[in-house]
Scaffold this motif. Structure first.
Motif, PDB file in Angstrom:
ATOM      1  N   GLY A 264      13.978-101.929 -63.504  1.00 19.79           N
ATOM      2  CA  GLY A 264      14.705-102.383 -62.253  1.00 19.79           C
ATOM      3  C   GLY A 264      15.382-101.524 -61.468  1.00 19.79           C
ATOM      4  N   PRO A 265      16.309-101.903 -60.533  1.00 16.91           N
ATOM      5  CA  PRO A 265      16.807-101.290 -59.638  1.00 16.91           C
ATOM      6  C   PRO A 265      17.664-100.122 -60.253  1.00 16.91           C
ATOM      7  CG  PRO A 265      16.988-103.517 -58.956  1.00 16.91           C
ATOM      8  CD  PRO A 265      16.450-103.417 -60.429  1.00 16.91           C
ATOM      9  N   TYR A 266      17.594 -98.774 -59.660  1.00 25.45           N
ATOM     10  CA  TYR A 266      18.242 -97.799 -60.406  1.00 25.45           C
ATOM     11  C   TYR A 266      18.836 -96.781 -59.448  1.00 25.45           C
ATOM     12  CZ  TYR A 266      18.904 -93.429 -63.036  1.00 25.45           C
ATOM     13  OH  TYR A 266      19.240 -92.019 -63.494  1.00 25.45           O
ATOM     14  N   ARG A 267      20.017 -96.003 -59.789  1.00 26.81           N
ATOM     15  CA  ARG A 267      20.953 -95.333 -58.822  1.00 26.81           C
ATOM     16  C   ARG A 267      21.358 -94.280 -59.662  1.00 26.81           C
ATOM     17  NH1 ARG A 267      25.100 -98.035 -54.819  1.00 26.81           N
ATOM     18  NH2 ARG A 267      22.872 -98.517 -53.947  1.00 26.81           N
ATOM     19  N   TRP A 268      21.147 -92.820 -59.300  1.00 23.37           N
ATOM     20  CA  TRP A 268      22.087 -91.987 -59.807  1.00 23.37           C
ATOM     21  C   TRP A 268      23.186 -91.422 -59.015  1.00 23.37           C
ATOM     22  CZ3 TRP A 268      22.240 -88.788 -64.280  1.00 23.37           C
ATOM     23  CH2 TRP A 268      22.960 -87.770 -64.402  1.00 23.37           C
ATOM     24  N   GLU A 269      24.483 -91.170 -59.565  1.00 20.99           N
ATOM     25  CA  GLU A 269      25.487 -90.567 -58.935  1.00 20.99           C
ATOM     26  C   GLU A 269      26.209 -89.730 -59.630  1.00 20.99           C
ATOM     27  OE1 GLU A 269      28.730 -91.094 -55.814  1.00 20.99           O
ATOM     28  OE2 GLU A 269      26.831 -92.535 -55.945  1.00 20.99           O
ATOM     29  N   SER A 270      25.907 -88.564 -59.014  1.00 18.94           N
ATOM     30  CA  SER A 270      26.753 -87.300 -59.460  1.00 18.94           C
ATOM     31  C   SER A 270      28.231 -87.311 -59.173  1.00 18.94           C
ATOM     32  CB  SER A 270      25.981 -86.028 -59.273  1.00 18.94           C
ATOM     33  OG  SER A 270      26.795 -84.923 -59.551  1.00 18.94           O
ATOM     34  N   VAL A 271      29.035 -86.983 -59.996  1.00 16.09           N
ATOM     35  CA  VAL A 271      30.579 -87.025 -59.673  1.00 16.09           C
ATOM     36  C   VAL A 271      30.814 -85.436 -59.965  1.00 16.09           C
ATOM     37  CG1 VAL A 271      32.760 -87.592 -60.337  1.00 16.09           C
ATOM     38  CG2 VAL A 271      30.766 -89.105 -60.817  1.00 16.09           C
ATOM     39  N   VAL A 272      30.936 -84.963 -58.605  1.00 12.52           N
ATOM     40  CA  VAL A 272      31.009 -83.423 -58.287  1.00 12.52           C
ATOM     41  C   VAL A 272      32.259 -83.176 -58.967  1.00 12.52           C
ATOM     42  CG1 VAL A 272      30.960 -81.495 -56.864  1.00 12.52           C
ATOM     43  CG2 VAL A 272      29.295 -83.351 -56.511  1.00 12.52           C
ATOM     44  N   GLY A 273      32.300 -81.840 -59.859  1.00 11.91           N
ATOM     45  CA  GLY A 273      33.594 -81.401 -60.365  1.00 11.91           C
ATOM     46  C   GLY A 273      34.002 -82.070 -61.613  1.00 11.91           C
ATOM     47  N   ALA A 274      33.380 -83.045 -62.077  1.00  5.85           N
ATOM     48  CA  ALA A 274      33.855 -83.676 -63.256  1.00  5.85           C
ATOM     49  C   ALA A 274      33.129 -83.213 -64.510  1.00  5.85           C
ATOM     50  CB  ALA A 274      33.882 -85.129 -62.861  1.00  5.85           C
ATOM     51  N   GLU A 280      38.008 -90.804 -65.390  1.00  9.49           N
ATOM     52  CA  GLU A 280      39.519 -90.205 -65.577  1.00  9.49           C
ATOM     53  C   GLU A 280      39.629 -89.195 -64.795  1.00  9.49           C
ATOM     54  OE1 GLU A 280      42.185 -91.463 -68.750  1.00  9.49           O
ATOM     55  OE2 GLU A 280      40.332 -91.105 -69.932  1.00  9.49           O
ATOM     56  N   GLU A 281      38.654 -88.167 -64.625  1.00 11.10           N
ATOM     57  CA  GLU A 281      38.850 -86.766 -63.812  1.00 11.10           C
ATOM     58  C   GLU A 281      38.627 -87.106 -62.526  1.00 11.10           C
ATOM     59  OE1 GLU A 281      36.581 -83.619 -65.569  1.00 11.10           O
ATOM     60  OE2 GLU A 281      35.908 -85.125 -67.327  1.00 11.10           O
ATOM     61  N   ARG A 282      38.031 -88.033 -62.146  1.00 10.44           N
ATOM     62  CA  ARG A 282      37.657 -88.306 -60.595  1.00 10.44           C
ATOM     63  C   ARG A 282      37.800 -89.864 -60.328  1.00 10.44           C
ATOM     64  NH1 ARG A 282      38.383 -83.609 -60.895  1.00 10.44           N
ATOM     65  NH2 ARG A 282      37.326 -81.900 -59.995  1.00 10.44           N
ATOM     66  N   PRO A 283      39.020 -90.483 -60.707  1.00 11.13           N
ATOM     67  CA  PRO A 283      38.899 -91.942 -60.604  1.00 11.13           C
ATOM     68  C   PRO A 283      38.463 -92.390 -59.330  1.00 11.13           C
ATOM     69  CG  PRO A 283      41.004 -91.164 -60.850  1.00 11.13           C
ATOM     70  CD  PRO A 283      40.240 -89.983 -61.069  1.00 11.13           C
ATOM     71  N   ARG A 284      38.953 -91.920 -58.328  1.00  9.59           N
ATOM     72  CA  ARG A 284      38.648 -92.434 -56.955  1.00  9.59           C
ATOM     73  C   ARG A 284      37.256 -92.602 -56.757  1.00  9.59           C
ATOM     74  NH1 ARG A 284      42.523 -91.143 -51.975  1.00  9.59           N
ATOM     75  NH2 ARG A 284      44.058 -92.399 -53.500  1.00  9.59           N
ATOM     76  N   HIS A 285      36.680 -91.573 -57.003  1.00  9.59           N
ATOM     77  CA  HIS A 285      35.114 -91.453 -56.628  1.00  9.59           C
ATOM     78  C   HIS A 285      34.253 -92.499 -57.482  1.00  9.59           C
ATOM     79  CE1 HIS A 285      31.265 -88.559 -56.458  1.00  9.59           C
ATOM     80  NE2 HIS A 285      30.942 -89.758 -56.798  1.00  9.59           N
ATOM     81  N   VAL A 286      34.696 -92.442 -58.669  1.00  4.86           N
ATOM     82  CA  VAL A 286      34.156 -93.572 -59.608  1.00  4.86           C
ATOM     83  C   VAL A 286      34.405 -95.045 -59.436  1.00  4.86           C
ATOM     84  CG1 VAL A 286      34.113 -94.278 -62.163  1.00  4.86           C
ATOM     85  CG2 VAL A 286      34.013 -91.977 -61.643  1.00  4.86           C
ATOM     86  N   ASP A 287      35.649 -95.275 -58.931  1.00  9.75           N
ATOM     87  CA  ASP A 287      36.007 -96.497 -58.439  1.00  9.75           C
ATOM     88  C   ASP A 287      35.294 -96.900 -57.161  1.00  9.75           C
ATOM     89  OD1 ASP A 287      38.104 -96.361 -60.340  1.00  9.75           O
ATOM     90  OD2 ASP A 287      39.609 -96.294 -58.818  1.00  9.75           O
ATOM     91  N   ASP A 288      35.184 -95.989 -56.211  1.00 13.17           N
ATOM     92  CA  ASP A 288      34.398 -96.504 -55.030  1.00 13.17           C
ATOM     93  C   ASP A 288      32.674 -96.738 -55.445  1.00 13.17           C
ATOM     94  OD1 ASP A 288      36.456 -96.268 -53.593  1.00 13.17           O
ATOM     95  OD2 ASP A 288      36.281 -94.285 -52.734  1.00 13.17           O
ATOM     96  N   ALA A 289      32.357 -95.752 -56.119  1.00 14.84           N
ATOM     97  CA  ALA A 289      30.861 -95.801 -56.469  1.00 14.84           C
ATOM     98  C   ALA A 289      30.778 -97.227 -57.260  1.00 14.84           C
ATOM     99  CB  ALA A 289      30.512 -94.799 -57.391  1.00 14.84           C
ATOM    100  N   LEU A 290      31.259 -97.734 -58.273  1.00 15.97           N
ATOM    101  CA  LEU A 290      31.476 -98.834 -59.072  1.00 15.97           C
ATOM    102  C   LEU A 290      31.539 -99.930 -58.316  1.00 15.97           C
ATOM    103  CD1 LEU A 290      30.748 -99.793 -62.063  1.00 15.97           C
ATOM    104  CD2 LEU A 290      33.467 -99.683 -62.384  1.00 15.97           C
TER     105      LEU A 290
END
Length: 302
Positions: A264-274, A280-290
């Protein structure tokens, strides 16, 4: 030792207990709309998703974070810690929450449960976000070359001793694992204290290790071989993989190879510096991506 009150952290969410799959599960719930079910990993409990719960609720979703079987204020049963049974738990919980289906977000072992649901309960999982969690068919690659995750997995196979080590000195080992598996700068004092208290709840240390024992030992047993065969089915629901670029437990290259198993549709998202705990380490990045990904699945209707 404490009772399970450490799992009832105050906040904008509401707490309740829901019966499913023959057990009682403690959940924290926030918001209204389509269901997003959040599954924590080790060594944590539902509270790991506090930032994402708020972001999802503000975006028009019903965010439900659960204490998995054996954790927090959920039942500590003597059995039921295999991935097939845990996937059944969460499929039953989705229905018990009054929904026919849900977006499932899982970290670590919670992500493995989510992947398992795509093969065993495809009708109740409409999309999967796997955080620091490779597909189970790729998970064995974490063990070679040996790293922090390998050492923990091997030590967990011993009887009794690993439980005592987790409980010693007020569960200081839990804080050490959080620190060793994350990038510099996390956990803060509050997070470490919350997780140490949660692991002081009776039986949590033992039940949490039973997950790792099944994952490791089942590879040579009939139930594990059946599971491996079932997991060959291509994943047909949309998948988002969120992964810390510095994850010492699961190298990003290993996790990213999971995409080859997704039809199915697939996306990879690297959370730089985590590290291993990007939510929890980069919650804003994860919030926005999710939130952006869930909205895209829903066709920007919300």
């Amino acid at each position: 030792m404490l009772d399970d009150s450490a799992a009832y952290v105050d906040g904008p969410w509401t707490h309740r207990t829901v019966g499913a799959a023959g057990a009682r599960f403690h959940v924290a719930e926030l918001g209204e709309g389509p269901l997003v079910l959040l599954l924590h990993g080790f060594p944590q409990f539902w509270w790991a998703w506090r930032a994402q719960m708020t972001a999802l609720a503000e975006a028009g979703y019903r965010a439900v974070a659960v204490d998995l079987r054996g954790y927090g204020a959920s039942d500590k049963t003597p059995r039921g810690y295999d991935l097939v049974g845990l996937a059944q738990d969460m499929a039953g919980l989705i229905r018990a929450l009054g929904s026919a289906e849900a977006v499932v977000v899982g970290h670590g072992v919670g992500g493995l449960i989510g992947w398992t649901m795509t093969a065993y309960h495809p009708g109740v999982i409409r999309a999967l976000a796997a955080v620091s969690a490779p597909h189970p068919r790729r998970a064995a690659r974490i063990l070679f070359p040996p790293g922090p995750g390998t050492r923990h997995m091997l030590r967990a196979q011993l009887p009794i001793l690993p439980e005592h080590r987790l409980l010693a000195d007020g569960c200081v080992r839990v804080g050490e694992l959080l620190d060793a598996w994350s990038a510099p700068g996390w956990p803060d004092r509050e997070a470490e204290e919350r997780y140490r208290l949660a692991f002081s709840i009776p039986k949590v240390s033992h039940c949490s290790l039973e997950y790792h024992r099944w994952i490791f030992r089942s590879a040579w047993r009939a139930d594990g071989l059946r599971y491996a065969h079932r997991m060959r089915a291509p994943v047909r629901v949309p998948v988002l993989q969120l992964h810390g670029s510095l994850d010492p437990v699961c190298p990003p290259k290993v996790a990213r190879s999971s995409g080859r198993l997704v039809a199915g549709p697939y996306r990879w998202e690297s959370v730089v510096g985590a590290g291993h705990f990007p939510h929890e380490e980069r919650p804003r990045h994860v919030d926005d991506a999710l939130v952006g990904w869930v909205r895209e699945i829903d066709g920007e209707r919300r």
